[in-house]
Design an enzyme around this catalytic site. Sequence first.
Site, PDB file in Angstrom:
ATOM      1  N   LYS A 268      56.542 -44.947   9.783  1.00 48.22           N
ATOM      2  CA  LYS A 268      56.262 -43.495   9.600  1.00 48.22           C
ATOM      3  C   LYS A 268      54.783 -42.950   9.972  1.00 48.22           C
ATOM      4  O   LYS A 268      53.466 -43.645  10.106  1.00 48.22           O
ATOM      5  CB  LYS A 268      55.918 -43.145   8.047  1.00 48.22           C
ATOM      6  CG  LYS A 268      55.966 -42.044   8.266  1.00 48.22           C
ATOM      7  CD  LYS A 268      55.732 -41.807   6.208  1.00 48.22           C
ATOM      8  CE  LYS A 268      54.515 -40.665   5.753  1.00 48.22           C
ATOM      9  NZ  LYS A 268      54.712 -40.575   4.254  1.00 48.22           N
ATOM     10  N   ASP A 273      49.398 -35.528   6.637  1.00 48.42           N
ATOM     11  CA  ASP A 273      50.509 -34.737   5.714  1.00 48.42           C
ATOM     12  C   ASP A 273      49.574 -33.921   4.373  1.00 48.42           C
ATOM     13  O   ASP A 273      49.046 -34.386   3.485  1.00 48.42           O
ATOM     14  CB  ASP A 273      51.774 -35.692   5.100  1.00 48.42           C
ATOM     15  CG  ASP A 273      52.057 -35.828   3.716  1.00 48.42           C
ATOM     16  OD1 ASP A 273      52.458 -34.824   3.543  1.00 48.42           O
ATOM     17  OD2 ASP A 273      52.401 -36.823   3.083  1.00 48.42           O
ATOM     18  N   LYS A 280      50.045 -29.982  -1.459  1.00 47.11           N
ATOM     19  CA  LYS A 280      49.115 -31.103  -1.745  1.00 47.11           C
ATOM     20  C   LYS A 280      47.995 -30.938  -2.645  1.00 47.11           C
ATOM     21  O   LYS A 280      47.637 -29.430  -2.198  1.00 47.11           O
ATOM     22  CB  LYS A 280      48.934 -32.533  -1.435  1.00 47.11           C
ATOM     23  CG  LYS A 280      49.971 -33.697  -1.011  1.00 47.11           C
ATOM     24  CD  LYS A 280      49.099 -34.461   0.089  1.00 47.11           C
ATOM     25  CE  LYS A 280      50.397 -35.180   0.924  1.00 47.11           C
ATOM     26  NZ  LYS A 280      50.880 -36.665  -0.522  1.00 47.11           N
ATOM     27  N   ASP A 291      48.514 -40.974   7.051  1.00 46.39           N
ATOM     28  CA  ASP A 291      49.935 -40.532   6.386  1.00 46.39           C
ATOM     29  C   ASP A 291      50.631 -41.606   7.612  1.00 46.39           C
ATOM     30  O   ASP A 291      52.052 -41.612   8.001  1.00 46.39           O
ATOM     31  CB  ASP A 291      50.391 -39.839   6.373  1.00 46.39           C
ATOM     32  CG  ASP A 291      51.530 -39.686   5.165  1.00 46.39           C
ATOM     33  OD1 ASP A 291      52.280 -40.846   4.653  1.00 46.39           O
ATOM     34  OD2 ASP A 291      52.461 -39.073   4.600  1.00 46.39           O
ATOM     35  N   ASP A 350      56.805 -32.603   0.120  1.00 42.01           N
ATOM     36  CA  ASP A 350      55.784 -33.318   0.352  1.00 42.01           C
ATOM     37  C   ASP A 350      56.500 -34.627   0.618  1.00 42.01           C
ATOM     38  O   ASP A 350      56.221 -35.612   1.320  1.00 42.01           O
ATOM     39  CB  ASP A 350      54.968 -33.100  -0.573  1.00 42.01           C
ATOM     40  CG  ASP A 350      53.750 -34.097  -0.362  1.00 42.01           C
ATOM     41  OD1 ASP A 350      53.599 -35.047   0.601  1.00 42.01           O
ATOM     42  OD2 ASP A 350      53.143 -33.809  -1.380  1.00 42.01           O
ATOM     43  N   GLU A 352      58.710 -35.822   3.164  1.00 40.44           N
ATOM     44  CA  GLU A 352      58.599 -35.690   4.470  1.00 40.44           C
ATOM     45  C   GLU A 352      58.568 -37.476   4.962  1.00 40.44           C
ATOM     46  O   GLU A 352      59.343 -36.864   6.039  1.00 40.44           O
ATOM     47  CB  GLU A 352      57.991 -34.758   5.149  1.00 40.44           C
ATOM     48  CG  GLU A 352      56.655 -35.452   5.418  1.00 40.44           C
ATOM     49  CD  GLU A 352      55.827 -35.951   4.340  1.00 40.44           C
ATOM     50  OE1 GLU A 352      55.456 -35.612   3.260  1.00 40.44           O
ATOM     51  OE2 GLU A 352      54.335 -37.598   4.224  1.00 40.44           O
ATOM     52  N   ARG A 354      60.518 -39.366   4.052  1.00 40.36           N
ATOM     53  CA  ARG A 354      62.032 -39.979   3.898  1.00 40.36           C
ATOM     54  C   ARG A 354      61.985 -39.191   5.425  1.00 40.36           C
ATOM     55  O   ARG A 354      63.581 -40.181   5.956  1.00 40.36           O
ATOM     56  CB  ARG A 354      62.628 -40.187   3.042  1.00 40.36           C
ATOM     57  CG  ARG A 354      62.465 -38.633   2.280  1.00 40.36           C
ATOM     58  CD  ARG A 354      62.451 -39.389   0.968  1.00 40.36           C
ATOM     59  NE  ARG A 354      61.252 -38.792   0.088  1.00 40.36           N
ATOM     60  CZ  ARG A 354      61.134 -39.202  -0.984  1.00 40.36           C
ATOM     61  NH1 ARG A 354      62.148 -39.330  -1.693  1.00 40.36           N
ATOM     62  NH2 ARG A 354      60.122 -39.696  -1.779  1.00 40.36           N
TER      63      ARG A 354
END
Length: 504
Positions: A268, A273, A280, A291, A350, A352, A354
């Site tokens: 990833k 993020d 968030k 991230d 959020d 995201e 996946r």
Amino acid sequence: MNISAKYSNLKHWKTECTAVFLPKNYDQPTWLSELQEIFGNTIDKLVKSKEFGCEEEASVLLFGNAKTNSKRIVLVGLGEIKNFEWDTLRKAAAKAIKTVQLAGIEKCAFAFPGFLVKENFAEERVAQCLVEGAMLASYYYEHYQTDKTAKKTAVEELTLVTESSPRDAVHDGIETARIVCEAVNFARDLGNAPGNELPPRELADRAASMCRRHKIKCSIFNETKIKSLKMNGILAVAQGSSEPPRLIVMEYRPAKAKNHRPIVLVGKGLTFDSGGISIKPAADMDRMKFDMCGGAAVIGIMQAVADLKLPVYLVGIVPSSENLTGSKAYKPGDVLTMYSGKTVEILNTDAEGRLILADALAYAQKYKPETIIDYATLTGHVVIALGMHGAGMMGTDEGMKQRLMMASQFTSEKIWELPLWKEYDRQIKSHIADIKNVGGRPAGAITAAAFLKHFVGDYPWVHLDIAGTANTEEETAYTGKISATGFGIRLTVEALQRLVTNND
Ligand code: BES
Ligand code: ZN
Ligand code: ZN
């Protein structure tokens, strides 16, 4: 850091500082009699003292005298030998190197703890762990420190001083550790780089230049190419940012590879993020520059494996986007048709990671892989489950899960398996699309994996949720405060080494 091994003794070896590693309640550890000759009964007092006592993580700095060419000698405790783990040695080496750094010394030596070899610990591993501890602990991300006096001293030279001419095993251990730790520290640099320095374009550029240096084939897919492939997961996540996404594909195929079908690693690569429209909270949002640590791990593994010349056919894929809230941002309620053709209802922007992984995992199938392993700072839920001490492991490749578990016992990058029972699948069923991108609060780390499972086809697969382990809050033995750890690199290299030597 320049690292070598030389035969000498504490009296003659000329250096600024020598570290000696001492176990507790042990008859005759290596170098003790020499220490006694140099320092007299001070040593016996220290060995038995409350202050030092050879306890694990204890250390004491002594200044040399006329009987030694070492200006300083640092004693580092190893604790009782019955409790000894490989990480004891990494932590002890880390302690030694930090003492050296604190004293502002650039050259030092470690007296090789040969007694461990007599206790049946492999000599190569002893050398490897000492160097790993030293190299990992001396890493600090100081790129933005303009005040030179605030910087830590970089230790430039480390010599492992051995009791007799150093055997090949010692040189081999040093070399493995050097290669692997260079990769770990490179991945840490990527992780620690702030979001403004390292958008997807820059992550891709750095991966490409690493690949050039290490003769790894590398293709970078730009936004146009990603659009033409209809990788709508990667595109949707990037939509709210002016930074275009990238897909990094790295291929290492040595002539003597033991596997015909590649092992594909997917990481990833969210360079930041914010959560997107499902934004968030402000507190600690800065941590979301980390991230992309799964992607950095994959890039680091590629470097280490190529550098070690492991006979393994390996492909690394890193989807990279930035998740922001711009006017084009994807929204809750949107439905995406992914690269694989499956449709996904977005309920939380959020979740995201996946989405970008889904496209990369589906793309991985084009290689007909022997197995797929993914690395992702995927869920806060895994942090709730395991804290910052271990990564969550899920997946279908029993052999690889076992191999990773064994490797983790050596590297001390802890992993713990969570179940992937089919019962969890219900939580991500959507009434409007094939699946939805969130499965509610119960078992959130698992439903994220259940989502990924939709995109790996029938290929064996392991998912590592590294949200708790990719970066630290507090300084640990060999990782700095609020720093990327490089988690997953040593683990995977060790597992791949076991795979190619059938040592599992
Ligand atoms: N990058 C985060 C996961 C994360 C959280 C990593 C904390 C490191 C520390 C991920 O994209 C995310 O936000 N996941 C959500 C998923 C939820 C909306 C289903 C989460 O874990 O809260
Ligand atoms: Zn997120
Ligand atoms: Zn994320």
